[in-house]
Design a protein around this motif. Structure first.
Motif, PDB file in Angstrom:
ATOM      1  N   ILE A   1      70.443 106.952 -59.056  1.00 43.67           N
ATOM      2  CA  ILE A   1      69.869 106.188 -60.164  1.00 43.67           C
ATOM      3  C   ILE A   1      70.989 105.686 -61.077  1.00 43.67           C
ATOM      4  CG2 ILE A   1      68.417 106.331 -62.229  1.00 43.67           C
ATOM      5  CD1 ILE A   1      66.684 108.344 -60.737  1.00 43.67           C
ATOM      6  N   GLU A   2      71.938 106.559 -61.384  1.00 49.14           N
ATOM      7  CA  GLU A   2      73.062 106.182 -62.242  1.00 49.14           C
ATOM      8  C   GLU A   2      73.871 105.056 -61.625  1.00 49.14           C
ATOM      9  OE1 GLU A   2      76.690 108.390 -64.666  1.00 49.14           O
ATOM     10  OE2 GLU A   2      75.746 109.401 -62.973  1.00 49.14           O
ATOM     11  N   LEU A   3      74.155 105.179 -60.336  1.00 49.66           N
ATOM     12  CA  LEU A   3      74.932 104.154 -59.643  1.00 49.66           C
ATOM     13  C   LEU A   3      74.237 102.796 -59.733  1.00 49.66           C
ATOM     14  CD1 LEU A   3      77.346 103.447 -57.809  1.00 49.66           C
ATOM     15  CD2 LEU A   3      75.921 104.038 -55.840  1.00 49.66           C
ATOM     16  N   ASN A   4      72.939 102.795 -59.549  1.00 56.20           N
ATOM     17  CA  ASN A   4      72.198 101.538 -59.568  1.00 56.20           C
ATOM     18  C   ASN A   4      72.010 100.985 -60.977  1.00 56.20           C
ATOM     19  OD1 ASN A   4      71.535 100.986 -56.729  1.00 56.20           O
ATOM     20  ND2 ASN A   4      70.533 102.965 -56.810  1.00 56.20           N
ATOM     21  N   LEU A   5      71.951 101.857 -61.967  1.00 55.25           N
ATOM     22  CA  LEU A   5      71.927 101.387 -63.352  1.00 55.25           C
ATOM     23  C   LEU A   5      73.221 100.661 -63.690  1.00 55.25           C
ATOM     24  CD1 LEU A   5      70.329 104.450 -65.181  1.00 55.25           C
ATOM     25  CD2 LEU A   5      69.325 102.162 -65.025  1.00 55.25           C
ATOM     26  N   ILE A   6      74.336 101.242 -63.272  1.00 52.60           N
ATOM     27  CA  ILE A   6      75.646 100.628 -63.526  1.00 52.60           C
ATOM     28  C   ILE A   6      75.748  99.280 -62.811  1.00 52.60           C
ATOM     29  CG2 ILE A   6      78.135 100.871 -63.142  1.00 52.60           C
ATOM     30  CD1 ILE A   6      77.724 103.912 -63.543  1.00 52.60           C
ATOM     31  N   GLN A   7      75.260  99.216 -61.561  1.00 48.94           N
ATOM     32  CA  GLN A   7      75.265  97.953 -60.815  1.00 48.94           C
ATOM     33  C   GLN A   7      74.383  96.903 -61.478  1.00 48.94           C
ATOM     34  OE1 GLN A   7      74.083  99.110 -56.862  1.00 48.94           O
ATOM     35  NE2 GLN A   7      76.194  99.537 -56.215  1.00 48.94           N
ATOM     36  N   SER A   8      73.436  97.356 -62.290  1.00 47.50           N
ATOM     37  CA  SER A   8      72.549  96.439 -63.015  1.00 47.50           C
ATOM     38  C   SER A   8      73.105  96.070 -64.384  1.00 47.50           C
ATOM     39  CB  SER A   8      71.164  97.080 -63.175  1.00 47.50           C
ATOM     40  OG  SER A   8      70.574  97.331 -61.925  1.00 47.50           O
ATOM     41  N   ASN A   9      74.391  96.378 -64.616  1.00 49.79           N
ATOM     42  CA  ASN A   9      75.087  96.041 -65.868  1.00 49.79           C
ATOM     43  C   ASN A   9      74.592  96.819 -67.080  1.00 49.79           C
ATOM     44  OD1 ASN A   9      76.775  94.176 -64.611  1.00 49.79           O
ATOM     45  ND2 ASN A   9      75.377  92.471 -64.985  1.00 49.79           N
ATOM     46  N   VAL A  10      74.009  97.995 -66.840  1.00 48.32           N
ATOM     47  CA  VAL A  10      73.612  98.853 -67.953  1.00 48.32           C
ATOM     48  C   VAL A  10      74.845  99.614 -68.437  1.00 48.32           C
ATOM     49  CG1 VAL A  10      72.125 100.761 -68.678  1.00 48.32           C
ATOM     50  CG2 VAL A  10      71.277  99.070 -67.041  1.00 48.32           C
ATOM     51  N   SER A  11      75.068  99.651 -69.735  1.00 48.55           N
ATOM     52  CA  SER A  11      76.260 100.285 -70.292  1.00 48.55           C
ATOM     53  C   SER A  11      76.243 101.791 -70.086  1.00 48.55           C
ATOM     54  CB  SER A  11      76.375  99.991 -71.789  1.00 48.55           C
ATOM     55  OG  SER A  11      75.374 100.681 -72.511  1.00 48.55           O
ATOM     56  N   SER A  12      77.417 102.391 -70.125  1.00 51.31           N
ATOM     57  CA  SER A  12      77.535 103.836 -69.927  1.00 51.31           C
ATOM     58  C   SER A  12      76.785 104.601 -71.014  1.00 51.31           C
ATOM     59  CB  SER A  12      79.010 104.254 -69.913  1.00 51.31           C
ATOM     60  OG  SER A  12      79.653 103.876 -71.127  1.00 51.31           O
ATOM     61  N   GLU A  13      76.754 104.062 -72.237  1.00 48.16           N
ATOM     62  CA  GLU A  13      76.036 104.719 -73.328  1.00 48.16           C
ATOM     63  C   GLU A  13      74.545 104.797 -73.039  1.00 48.16           C
ATOM     64  OE1 GLU A  13      79.540 102.559 -75.333  1.00 48.16           O
ATOM     65  OE2 GLU A  13      78.156 102.229 -73.671  1.00 48.16           O
ATOM     66  N   VAL A  14      73.996 103.707 -72.523  1.00 51.60           N
ATOM     67  CA  VAL A  14      72.565 103.677 -72.216  1.00 51.60           C
ATOM     68  C   VAL A  14      72.264 104.511 -70.977  1.00 51.60           C
ATOM     69  CG1 VAL A  14      70.641 102.203 -71.525  1.00 51.60           C
ATOM     70  CG2 VAL A  14      72.172 101.470 -73.344  1.00 51.60           C
ATOM     71  N   VAL A  15      73.159 104.469 -69.988  1.00 53.88           N
ATOM     72  CA  VAL A  15      72.985 105.303 -68.794  1.00 53.88           C
ATOM     73  C   VAL A  15      72.907 106.772 -69.188  1.00 53.88           C
ATOM     74  CG1 VAL A  15      74.070 106.129 -66.663  1.00 53.88           C
ATOM     75  CG2 VAL A  15      74.080 103.694 -67.186  1.00 53.88           C
ATOM     76  N   ASN A  16      73.794 107.188 -70.083  1.00 52.76           N
ATOM     77  CA  ASN A  16      73.795 108.581 -70.523  1.00 52.76           C
ATOM     78  C   ASN A  16      72.530 108.929 -71.298  1.00 52.76           C
ATOM     79  OD1 ASN A  16      75.310 111.168 -70.890  1.00 52.76           O
ATOM     80  ND2 ASN A  16      75.131 110.611 -73.045  1.00 52.76           N
ATOM     81  N   LYS A  17      72.049 107.988 -72.116  1.00 52.52           N
ATOM     82  CA  LYS A  17      70.806 108.198 -72.867  1.00 52.52           C
ATOM     83  C   LYS A  17      69.628 108.368 -71.903  1.00 52.52           C
ATOM     84  CE  LYS A  17      67.671 107.931 -76.183  1.00 52.52           C
ATOM     85  NZ  LYS A  17      67.298 109.134 -76.951  1.00 52.52           N
TER      86      LYS A  17
END
Length: 300
Positions: free
Chosen positions: A37-53
């Motif tokens: 899920i994290e990998l795909n969030l990052i590929q979707s241009n979601v920032s690290s701050e939001v990924v962590n949230k």
């Protein structure tokens, strides 16, 4: 919008559902679940701050609970709750109320070259005209070739007066003259265009600081190109720390299939999104509505 985002997150959940066999999820299980899920969030241009949230919120919903049969629904609900918390919006009526309380209401537009600033200014001017408000434009980008001419095209098409000078002129002086003209003629809104700056160019950032000190705008609006993804967050964060941002406008959202910039930008700078640019026409400026965004991200 968000097609890529939804596709990638659905792929991650499907993969997890196939390999997750335990009835109750523990910490180790969760890390395995969230990796894709994290990998795909990052590929979707979601920032690290939001990924962590998202990760921290989801962890509360999954660890110690039996969720295999209902995994997608649990993730979906958690994701919607997180987005409802992190997305910031400004009620259009409240914004217009602020504008009507002061004359002239001065808006300073900032952002990097290529972000769609000039086109967005035309759209904003048209939006305010549709609300029966008078508008004045100030061409204070005296650095980029053809910038004044481009803004003049918008002003002429919309029937709006433009204050400008020669290329190389002091941009703050032009803005000051425009402010005095707006005050004298009881103009409702003054929109100031500024030269696009890379957030790393300290000399040009100092020019913006100077203008803001002298003009004291009522709102400083950062225009960002949503398809630049993670760069939007870096740019917005730098401009906010150096200049100060009151609102965000994200342009070119009609060609942004990932949507990560929309999810991330306001959370990082803690400022609301005012509008989304959805095309090239003057009417292609949509008031930001976070519930509409959340509804589009609902997993299927």
């Amino acid at each position: 919008m968000f097609e890529f985002f939804k596709k990638k997150i659905n792929e991650a959940i499907t993969k997890v559902e196939k390999v997750f066999t335990e009835k109750v999820m523990n910490e180790k299980d969760f890390e395995k679940v969230f990796f894709d899920i994290e990998l795909n969030l990052i590929q979707s241009n979601v920032s690290s701050e939001v990924v962590n949230k998202i990760k921290q919120d989801l962890k509360k919903e999954l660890i110690g609970k039996s969720v295999k049969k209902d995994l997608k629904n649990v993730i979906n609900i958690s994701l919607k709750n997180t987005l409802n918390e992190i997305l910031m919006e400004q009620n259009p009526l409240d914004f217009l109320k602020k504008i009507n309380e002061k004359k002239p209401y001065i808006i300073m537009i900032i952002g990097v070259n290529g972000s769609g600033k000039t086109t967005t200014i035309g759209k904003l001017a048209n939006y305010f005209k549709s609300k029966k408000l008078s508008v004045l434009l100030a061409a204070c980008d005296t650095f980029r070739a053809a910038s004044i001419e481009q803004l003049k095209v918008h002003a002429d098409k919309l029937g709006i007066k433009l204050i400008s000078s020669e290329y190389g002129s002091d941009s703050t002086s032009i803005a000051f003259d425009a402010k005095k003209h707006a005050e004298k003629n009881k103009i409702d809104i003054l929109i100031i265009d500024t030269a696009g700056r890379l957030q790393s160019n300290s000399n040009l950032m100092e020019e913006l600081k100077k203008m803001k000190r002298v003009i004291n705008p009522d709102s400083c609006i950062f225009v960002a190109d949503s398809i630049t993804g993670a760069d939007v967050v870096l740019q917005a964060d730098k401009f906010n720390s150096e200049i100060g941002i009151d609102y965000l406008i994200l342009s070119k959202t009609d060609v942004d299939t990932k949507g990560g910039a929309i999810i991330s930008a306001s959370y990082v700078v803690k400022k609301p999104i005012l509008f989304l640019g959805t095309g090239q026409e003057y009417t292609d400026l949509k008031e930001f509505n976070k519930q509409e965004i959340i509804d589009k991200i609902v997993l299927t």
